[in-house]
Design a protein around this motif. Structure first.
Motif, PDB file in Angstrom:
ATOM      1  N   ALA A  40       0.973  -1.335   0.021  1.00 10.15           N
ATOM      2  CA  ALA A  40       0.014   0.017   0.056  1.00 10.15           C
ATOM      3  C   ALA A  40       0.999   1.408  -0.156  1.00 10.15           C
ATOM      4  CB  ALA A  40      -1.079   0.001   1.280  1.00 10.15           C
ATOM      5  N   LEU A  41       0.605   2.164  -0.898  1.00  8.22           N
ATOM      6  CA  LEU A  41       1.477   3.515  -1.032  1.00  8.22           C
ATOM      7  C   LEU A  41       0.467   4.496  -0.737  1.00  8.22           C
ATOM      8  CD1 LEU A  41       4.097   4.554  -2.325  1.00  8.22           C
ATOM      9  CD2 LEU A  41       3.151   4.509  -4.454  1.00  8.22           C
ATOM     10  N   LYS A  42       1.007   5.529   0.082  1.00  8.67           N
ATOM     11  CA  LYS A  42       0.201   6.510   0.657  1.00  8.67           C
ATOM     12  C   LYS A  42       0.889   7.881   0.355  1.00  8.67           C
ATOM     13  CE  LYS A  42      -3.087   8.736   3.051  1.00  8.67           C
ATOM     14  NZ  LYS A  42      -4.560   9.059   2.312  1.00  8.67           N
ATOM     15  N   TYR A  43       0.339   8.893  -0.049  1.00 10.18           N
ATOM     16  CA  TYR A  43       0.719  10.050  -0.286  1.00 10.18           C
ATOM     17  C   TYR A  43       0.138  10.867   0.868  1.00 10.18           C
ATOM     18  CZ  TYR A  43       2.472   8.840  -4.657  1.00 10.18           C
ATOM     19  OH  TYR A  43       3.126   8.120  -6.027  1.00 10.18           O
ATOM     20  N   PRO A  44       0.677  11.245   1.939  1.00  7.62           N
ATOM     21  CA  PRO A  44      -0.086  11.912   3.108  1.00  7.62           C
ATOM     22  C   PRO A  44      -0.422  13.526   2.793  1.00  7.62           C
ATOM     23  CG  PRO A  44       2.339  11.551   3.581  1.00  7.62           C
ATOM     24  CD  PRO A  44       2.035  10.970   2.420  1.00  7.62           C
ATOM     25  N   LEU A  45       0.493  14.122   1.927  1.00 10.17           N
ATOM     26  CA  LEU A  45       0.228  15.383   1.698  1.00 10.17           C
ATOM     27  C   LEU A  45      -0.337  15.789   0.328  1.00 10.17           C
ATOM     28  CD1 LEU A  45       3.749  16.785   3.083  1.00 10.17           C
ATOM     29  CD2 LEU A  45       1.623  16.470   4.255  1.00 10.17           C
ATOM     30  N   GLY A  46      -0.880  14.849  -0.160  1.00 11.54           N
ATOM     31  CA  GLY A  46      -1.718  14.853  -1.436  1.00 11.54           C
ATOM     32  C   GLY A  46      -0.812  14.624  -2.570  1.00 11.54           C
ATOM     33  N   LEU A  47      -1.517  14.955  -3.967  1.00 11.54           N
ATOM     34  CA  LEU A  47      -0.866  14.572  -5.183  1.00 11.54           C
ATOM     35  C   LEU A  47      -0.451  15.670  -6.026  1.00 11.54           C
ATOM     36  CD1 LEU A  47      -3.629  11.750  -6.316  1.00 11.54           C
ATOM     37  CD2 LEU A  47      -1.324  11.330  -5.299  1.00 11.54           C
ATOM     38  N   THR A  48      -0.430  17.011  -5.284  1.00  3.19           N
ATOM     39  CA  THR A  48      -0.026  18.143  -6.077  1.00  3.19           C
ATOM     40  C   THR A  48       1.434  18.755  -5.194  1.00  3.19           C
ATOM     41  OG1 THR A  48      -1.389  19.524  -4.767  1.00  3.19           O
ATOM     42  CG2 THR A  48      -2.106  18.784  -6.763  1.00  3.19           C
ATOM     43  N   GLY A  49       2.433  19.374  -6.022  1.00  2.70           N
ATOM     44  CA  GLY A  49       3.414  19.829  -5.272  1.00  2.70           C
ATOM     45  C   GLY A  49       4.559  19.576  -6.223  1.00  2.70           C
ATOM     46  N   LYS A  50       5.721  20.251  -6.043  1.00  2.31           N
ATOM     47  CA  LYS A  50       6.878  19.820  -6.607  1.00  2.31           C
ATOM     48  C   LYS A  50       7.572  18.668  -6.139  1.00  2.31           C
ATOM     49  CE  LYS A  50       7.794  24.519  -7.974  1.00  2.31           C
ATOM     50  NZ  LYS A  50       8.899  25.589  -7.888  1.00  2.31           N
ATOM     51  N   VAL A  51       7.268  18.318  -4.848  1.00  2.00           N
ATOM     52  CA  VAL A  51       7.661  17.213  -4.231  1.00  2.00           C
ATOM     53  C   VAL A  51       6.804  16.329  -3.582  1.00  2.00           C
ATOM     54  CG1 VAL A  51       9.604  16.258  -2.567  1.00  2.00           C
ATOM     55  CG2 VAL A  51       9.977  18.340  -3.812  1.00  2.00           C
ATOM     56  N   LEU A  52       6.579  15.250  -3.574  1.00  2.00           N
ATOM     57  CA  LEU A  52       5.422  14.486  -3.013  1.00  2.00           C
ATOM     58  C   LEU A  52       6.060  13.298  -2.001  1.00  2.00           C
ATOM     59  CD1 LEU A  52       3.105  13.555  -6.301  1.00  2.00           C
ATOM     60  CD2 LEU A  52       3.225  15.553  -4.881  1.00  2.00           C
ATOM     61  N   PRO A  53       6.075  13.583  -0.839  1.00  2.00           N
ATOM     62  CA  PRO A  53       6.536  12.509   0.098  1.00  2.00           C
ATOM     63  C   PRO A  53       5.683  11.396   0.178  1.00  2.00           C
ATOM     64  CG  PRO A  53       5.704  14.506   1.328  1.00  2.00           C
ATOM     65  CD  PRO A  53       5.507  14.917  -0.168  1.00  2.00           C
ATOM     66  N   TYR A  54       5.733  10.305   0.425  1.00  2.00           N
ATOM     67  CA  TYR A  54       5.096   9.028   0.587  1.00  2.00           C
ATOM     68  C   TYR A  54       5.753   8.029   1.489  1.00  2.00           C
ATOM     69  CZ  TYR A  54       8.306   6.559  -2.558  1.00  2.00           C
ATOM     70  OH  TYR A  54       9.390   5.973  -3.180  1.00  2.00           O
TER      71      TYR A  54
END
Length: 240
Positions: A153-167
């Motif tokens: 399971a892969l989760k993007y806690p800060l959403g899918l927009t932005g220059k850098v996407l932590p997951y």
């Protein structure tokens, strides 16, 4: 000679006859004094207006439907990413048990929307389902084949927009190792994974990413010898 009726009786006989003759006649004096009685007038039907003049019946007005979003455009908060595929290289360092051991694996993967993959409603678009297959070898102390298949399971806690996407990601799989450390027991083992990473979105969708993972293998007590092997992994990759 006929008998003559007495005069008082003659007056009494004439009086009823006069009343009978005079009763049907109108009483002019009484009619002049009494107010005239109006006769009821039959109600006349209301005139019918021409069709053009009649007010139209008020029809309930249905609320206007919400304007549909143009095809291909979805609100950013609910935009679903398309299926993704990619390739990664892993460098692993076995820190437990010793002596130290290093390995490398080439990893191919596919990523899907989690809710669609598992048929779950109301699943956030920031949750993804990842399937991996990897093959490689140990580098030290000698070359031994390694191969695995995993799902995460892969989760993007800060959403899918932005220059850098932590997951963050977590999952499990099956791994084969040609080597066996002392007490390991089996060549085939379970392979839990836990990691965090950063993804750099690209305009063409070929995102670059890097991650650090904790890598474990053991047989889950399926064999009486169950010595686990623990590694820390550096990973870099790209989607295509």
């Amino acid at each position: 000679m006929k008998p003559v009726a007495p005069k008082p009786l003659l007056k009494l006989a004439v009086l009823p006859l006069a009343c009978a003759l005079l009763a049907p006649l109108p009483s002019w004096g009484a009619d002049a004094a009494a107010p005239a009685v109006s006769q009821p007038v039959a109600a006349q039907p209301a005139p019918t207006l021409p069709a053009a003049s009649q007010p139209a019946a008020v029809q309930p007005v249905a609320p206007a439907p919400a304007e549909a979003a143009p095809a291909g455009k979805v609100a950013a908060s609910d935009a679903r990413l398309p299926d993704q595929h990619g390739f990664a290289l892993d460098y692993g360092y076995v820190y437990d048990p010793g002596p130290s051991r290093t390995w490398v694996m080439a990893r191919g993967f596919a990523i899907y929307d989690y809710g669609s993959a598992w048929r779950m409603d109301n699943c956030p678009n920031t949750l993804r389902f990842k399937v991996e297959a990897a093959i490689g070898s140990t580098l030290t102390p000698k070359s031994d084949i390694m191969a695995s298949v995993n799902m995460l399971a892969l989760k993007y806690p800060l959403g899918l927009t932005g220059k850098v996407l932590p997951y963050g990601e977590a999952g499990i799989g099956i791994i084969y190792t040609q080597f066996r450390v002392q007490g390991q027991g089996l060549h085939f083992n379970f392979n839990p994974l836990l990691g965090v990473g950063l993804e750099l979105p690209q305009e063409d969708g070929k995102n670059i990413f890097g991650a650090i993972r904790l890598h474990h293998l053991s047989n889950g007590e399926l064999y009486h010898e169950n010595r686990g092997v623990n590694s820390v992994v550096l990973q870099v990759g790209r989607m295509f």
